[in-house]
Design an enzyme around this catalytic site. Structure first.
Site, mmCIF file in Angstrom:
data_model
loop_
_atom_site.group_PDB
_atom_site.id
_atom_site.type_symbol
_atom_site.label_atom_id
_atom_site.label_comp_id
_atom_site.label_asym_id
_atom_site.label_seq_id
_atom_site.Cartn_x
_atom_site.Cartn_y
_atom_site.Cartn_z
ATOM 1 N N ALA A 19 -7.528 -5.768 -15.731
ATOM 2 C CA ALA A 19 -6.519 -6.554 -15.011
ATOM 3 C C ALA A 19 -6.964 -6.806 -13.574
ATOM 4 C CB ALA A 19 -5.163 -5.843 -15.042
ATOM 5 N N GLU A 65 -9.354 -0.113 -3.929
ATOM 6 C CA GLU A 65 -9.048 -1.507 -4.290
ATOM 7 C C GLU A 65 -8.012 -1.541 -5.414
ATOM 8 O OE1 GLU A 65 -9.492 -4.489 -3.261
ATOM 9 O OE2 GLU A 65 -11.123 -4.308 -1.832
ATOM 10 N N GLU A 81 9.685 -12.236 -0.995
ATOM 11 C CA GLU A 81 9.694 -12.968 0.270
ATOM 12 C C GLU A 81 8.968 -12.174 1.359
ATOM 13 O OE1 GLU A 81 13.473 -10.740 -0.347
ATOM 14 O OE2 GLU A 81 12.584 -12.383 -1.457
ATOM 15 N N LYS A 90 1.350 -3.934 3.427
ATOM 16 C CA LYS A 90 0.184 -4.565 2.821
ATOM 17 C C LYS A 90 -1.022 -4.502 3.761
ATOM 18 C CE LYS A 90 1.795 -7.930 -0.413
ATOM 19 N NZ LYS A 90 1.994 -9.354 -0.649
ATOM 20 N N ASP A 91 -0.779 -4.684 5.047
ATOM 21 C CA ASP A 91 -1.869 -4.590 6.024
ATOM 22 C C ASP A 91 -2.449 -3.174 6.054
ATOM 23 O OD1 ASP A 91 -1.481 -7.241 6.628
ATOM 24 O OD2 ASP A 91 -0.508 -6.872 8.569
#
Length: 125
Positions: A19, A65, A81, A90-91
């Site tokens: 995936a 990763e 959103e 995420k950063d």
């Protein structure tokens, strides 16, 4: 889903790799770089400790990763959103991948320097 046979658990892990390979360009890039590292090891033929260092750092890069991709997928599903806190999370995930990638580059550089030094010392004899 708990206490499944080893074959099933390995199947889940392989499915996760598949995936990530299909969906994540950065995983494919890091996978290709890990393959290049193996080629470099085959060409340079360093001592076993270098094989271990390259293997561990490559595995860590790929593992981070996978974690980054998994967590981002869940975040995007639960909160699609854009939100400042989601962006920060995420950063930070991307920062973790960058940190281990820099470490992997440092190992690669140290390997090249060590091999060059060994070759130069044989020429000096």
């Amino acid at each position: 889903m708990k206490n499944r046979p080893l074959r099933d658990r390995l199947g889940f892990a392989v499915a996760g790799w598949q995936a990530a390979w299909r969906r994540e360009r950065s995983f494919r890039t890091q996978g290709c770089l890990a393959a290049l590292a193996i080629v470099a090891l085959l060409i340079l033929r360093p001592s076993p400790v270098w094989w271990a260092l390259v293997a561990v750092t490559s595995a860590l890069v790929l593992a981070l990763e996978l974690i980054n991709s998994a967590v981002e997928t869940v975040i995007d599903r639960l909160h699609p959103e854009i939100h400042p806190e989601i962006k920060a999370a995420k950063d930070m995930l991307a920062g973790a991948v960058l940190a281990i990638s820099v470490a992997a580059l440092a190992v690669a550089l140290a390997l090249v320097i060590a091999q060059a030094s060994a070759w130069l010392s044989t020429l000096a004899l």
